[in-house]
Design a protein around this motif. Sequence first.
Motif, PDB file in Angstrom:
ATOM      1  N   VAL A   4      35.278  40.467  34.263  1.00 40.13           N
ATOM      2  CA  VAL A   4      35.530  41.875  33.935  1.00 40.13           C
ATOM      3  C   VAL A   4      36.980  42.064  33.501  1.00 40.13           C
ATOM      4  O   VAL A   4      37.261  42.760  32.516  1.00 40.13           O
ATOM      5  CB  VAL A   4      35.190  42.774  35.142  1.00 40.13           C
ATOM      6  CG1 VAL A   4      35.714  44.194  34.939  1.00 40.13           C
ATOM      7  CG2 VAL A   4      33.688  42.797  35.372  1.00 40.13           C
ATOM      8  N   LYS A   5      37.923  41.424  34.203  1.00 40.21           N
ATOM      9  CA  LYS A   5      39.340  41.532  33.841  1.00 40.21           C
ATOM     10  C   LYS A   5      39.589  40.957  32.450  1.00 40.21           C
ATOM     11  O   LYS A   5      40.336  41.539  31.651  1.00 40.21           O
ATOM     12  CB  LYS A   5      40.210  40.809  34.859  1.00 40.21           C
ATOM     13  CG  LYS A   5      40.290  41.500  36.204  1.00 40.21           C
ATOM     14  CD  LYS A   5      41.083  40.665  37.199  1.00 40.21           C
ATOM     15  CE  LYS A   5      41.068  41.274  38.575  1.00 40.21           C
ATOM     16  NZ  LYS A   5      41.735  40.408  39.568  1.00 40.21           N
ATOM     17  N   THR A   6      38.966  39.826  32.156  1.00 37.71           N
ATOM     18  CA  THR A   6      39.133  39.213  30.837  1.00 37.71           C
ATOM     19  C   THR A   6      38.582  40.118  29.747  1.00 37.71           C
ATOM     20  O   THR A   6      39.206  40.285  28.691  1.00 37.71           O
ATOM     21  CB  THR A   6      38.429  37.839  30.801  1.00 37.71           C
ATOM     22  OG1 THR A   6      38.968  37.022  31.831  1.00 37.71           O
ATOM     23  CG2 THR A   6      38.594  37.170  29.457  1.00 37.71           C
ATOM     24  N   ARG A   7      37.423  40.710  29.997  1.00 36.09           N
ATOM     25  CA  ARG A   7      36.844  41.629  29.018  1.00 36.09           C
ATOM     26  C   ARG A   7      37.757  42.836  28.811  1.00 36.09           C
ATOM     27  O   ARG A   7      37.986  43.269  27.672  1.00 36.09           O
ATOM     28  CB  ARG A   7      35.460  42.085  29.465  1.00 36.09           C
ATOM     29  CG  ARG A   7      34.745  42.887  28.367  1.00 36.09           C
ATOM     30  CD  ARG A   7      33.451  43.476  28.817  1.00 36.09           C
ATOM     31  NE  ARG A   7      33.778  44.621  29.654  1.00 36.09           N
ATOM     32  CZ  ARG A   7      33.025  45.080  30.626  1.00 36.09           C
ATOM     33  NH1 ARG A   7      31.910  44.491  30.938  1.00 36.09           N
ATOM     34  NH2 ARG A   7      33.392  46.137  31.316  1.00 36.09           N
ATOM     35  N   ARG A   8      38.329  43.365  29.909  1.00 36.23           N
ATOM     36  CA  ARG A   8      39.237  44.511  29.786  1.00 36.23           C
ATOM     37  C   ARG A   8      40.482  44.151  28.979  1.00 36.23           C
ATOM     38  O   ARG A   8      40.957  44.955  28.181  1.00 36.23           O
ATOM     39  CB  ARG A   8      39.643  45.015  31.164  1.00 36.23           C
ATOM     40  CG  ARG A   8      38.588  45.812  31.855  1.00 36.23           C
ATOM     41  CD  ARG A   8      39.105  46.362  33.162  1.00 36.23           C
ATOM     42  NE  ARG A   8      38.118  47.239  33.761  1.00 36.23           N
ATOM     43  CZ  ARG A   8      38.301  47.853  34.904  1.00 36.23           C
ATOM     44  NH1 ARG A   8      39.435  47.698  35.566  1.00 36.23           N
ATOM     45  NH2 ARG A   8      37.367  48.629  35.391  1.00 36.23           N
ATOM     46  N   ARG A   9      41.010  42.939  29.217  1.00 35.06           N
ATOM     47  CA  ARG A   9      42.180  42.511  28.443  1.00 35.06           C
ATOM     48  C   ARG A   9      41.857  42.418  26.966  1.00 35.06           C
ATOM     49  O   ARG A   9      42.646  42.846  26.113  1.00 35.06           O
ATOM     50  CB  ARG A   9      42.680  41.156  28.936  1.00 35.06           C
ATOM     51  CG  ARG A   9      43.401  41.220  30.244  1.00 35.06           C
ATOM     52  CD  ARG A   9      43.917  39.852  30.640  1.00 35.06           C
ATOM     53  NE  ARG A   9      44.355  39.874  32.023  1.00 35.06           N
ATOM     54  CZ  ARG A   9      44.131  38.912  32.878  1.00 35.06           C
ATOM     55  NH1 ARG A   9      43.506  37.823  32.507  1.00 35.06           N
ATOM     56  NH2 ARG A   9      44.546  39.017  34.123  1.00 35.06           N
ATOM     57  N   ALA A  10      40.699  41.845  26.656  1.00 34.80           N
ATOM     58  CA  ALA A  10      40.309  41.710  25.247  1.00 34.80           C
ATOM     59  C   ALA A  10      40.129  43.078  24.602  1.00 34.80           C
ATOM     60  O   ALA A  10      40.594  43.310  23.481  1.00 34.80           O
ATOM     61  CB  ALA A  10      39.020  40.887  25.137  1.00 34.80           C
ATOM     62  N   ARG A  14      33.012  33.752  46.197  1.00 35.73           N
ATOM     63  CA  ARG A  14      33.454  33.073  44.964  1.00 35.73           C
ATOM     64  C   ARG A  14      32.729  33.652  43.756  1.00 35.73           C
ATOM     65  O   ARG A  14      33.324  33.838  42.706  1.00 35.73           O
ATOM     66  CB  ARG A  14      33.198  31.559  45.090  1.00 35.73           C
ATOM     67  CG  ARG A  14      33.683  30.787  43.910  1.00 35.73           C
ATOM     68  CD  ARG A  14      35.215  30.854  43.797  1.00 35.73           C
ATOM     69  NE  ARG A  14      35.614  30.307  42.528  1.00 35.73           N
ATOM     70  CZ  ARG A  14      36.510  30.843  41.724  1.00 35.73           C
ATOM     71  NH1 ARG A  14      37.158  31.926  42.090  1.00 35.73           N
ATOM     72  NH2 ARG A  14      36.793  30.301  40.566  1.00 35.73           N
ATOM     73  N   PHE A  15      31.437  33.944  43.908  1.00 33.93           N
ATOM     74  CA  PHE A  15      30.676  34.572  42.822  1.00 33.93           C
ATOM     75  C   PHE A  15      31.278  35.924  42.465  1.00 33.93           C
ATOM     76  O   PHE A  15      31.429  36.261  41.293  1.00 33.93           O
ATOM     77  CB  PHE A  15      29.207  34.714  43.237  1.00 33.93           C
ATOM     78  CG  PHE A  15      28.350  35.377  42.210  1.00 33.93           C
ATOM     79  CD1 PHE A  15      28.033  34.724  41.028  1.00 33.93           C
ATOM     80  CD2 PHE A  15      27.841  36.648  42.429  1.00 33.93           C
ATOM     81  CE1 PHE A  15      27.242  35.332  40.079  1.00 33.93           C
ATOM     82  CE2 PHE A  15      27.049  37.263  41.488  1.00 33.93           C
ATOM     83  CZ  PHE A  15      26.747  36.604  40.308  1.00 33.93           C
ATOM     84  N   HIS A  16      31.665  36.693  43.488  1.00 33.72           N
ATOM     85  CA  HIS A  16      32.308  37.988  43.256  1.00 33.72           C
ATOM     86  C   HIS A  16      33.629  37.815  42.500  1.00 33.72           C
ATOM     87  O   HIS A  16      33.933  38.580  41.580  1.00 33.72           O
ATOM     88  CB  HIS A  16      32.545  38.697  44.589  1.00 33.72           C
ATOM     89  CG  HIS A  16      33.273  39.984  44.468  1.00 33.72           C
ATOM     90  ND1 HIS A  16      32.686  41.133  43.982  1.00 33.72           N
ATOM     91  CD2 HIS A  16      34.566  40.306  44.732  1.00 33.72           C
ATOM     92  CE1 HIS A  16      33.574  42.102  43.955  1.00 33.72           C
ATOM     93  NE2 HIS A  16      34.729  41.635  44.409  1.00 33.72           N
ATOM     94  N   GLU A  17      34.415  36.803  42.884  1.00 35.33           N
ATOM     95  CA  GLU A  17      35.683  36.545  42.202  1.00 35.33           C
ATOM     96  C   GLU A  17      35.459  36.175  40.736  1.00 35.33           C
ATOM     97  O   GLU A  17      36.206  36.615  39.857  1.00 35.33           O
ATOM     98  CB  GLU A  17      36.439  35.418  42.909  1.00 35.33           C
ATOM     99  CG  GLU A  17      36.999  35.798  44.255  1.00 35.33           C
ATOM    100  CD  GLU A  17      37.595  34.604  44.991  1.00 35.33           C
ATOM    101  OE1 GLU A  17      37.702  33.513  44.383  1.00 35.33           O
ATOM    102  OE2 GLU A  17      37.939  34.765  46.163  1.00 35.33           O
TER     103      GLU A  17
END
Length: 163
Positions: free
Chosen positions: A73-79, A64-67
């Motif tokens: 990271v995905k949110t940062r990439r989207r931003a 869960r921590f990995h998720e």
Amino acid sequence: MAEGDNRSTNLLAAETASLEEQLQGWGEVMLLADKVLRWERAWFPPAVMGVVSLVFLTTEQQQRFHEICSNLVKTRRRAVGWWKRLFTLKEEKPKMYFMSMIISLAMVAWVGQQVHNLLLTYLIVTFVLLLPGLNQHGIISKYIGMAKREINKLLKQKEKKNE
């Protein structure tokens, strides 16, 4: 003054007796836990550390921590992607960029003028905190899909008018 001390002592004794009565079935467990927490045996501290470590190092929690890290990271990439698209739009289509910024800022100013700051802050914070759950249950995808379909319909109607 002796009367106040006597009353306090009696109250303490009554509360202690009441608690002992409530915890009567847990007496053996509490005595064992007391021995472990006071380290009556030399191997109790490592055992406590081992049990606590085992609880905190289970693979489910680690997964869960990995998720969570992956989602961050995905949110940062989207931003960053949106930010890059914005600057690409500025370079390639400055008029479209200018109009988009004017419209966006005018909408933000209008909303800020119409809605009290405290309510607006409450709504923004609530939305940001509900965002992960909305995303998890597919609500965001549903409404983004609806918006995309409506935009595509409008664009197709505009293309038909231009033909």
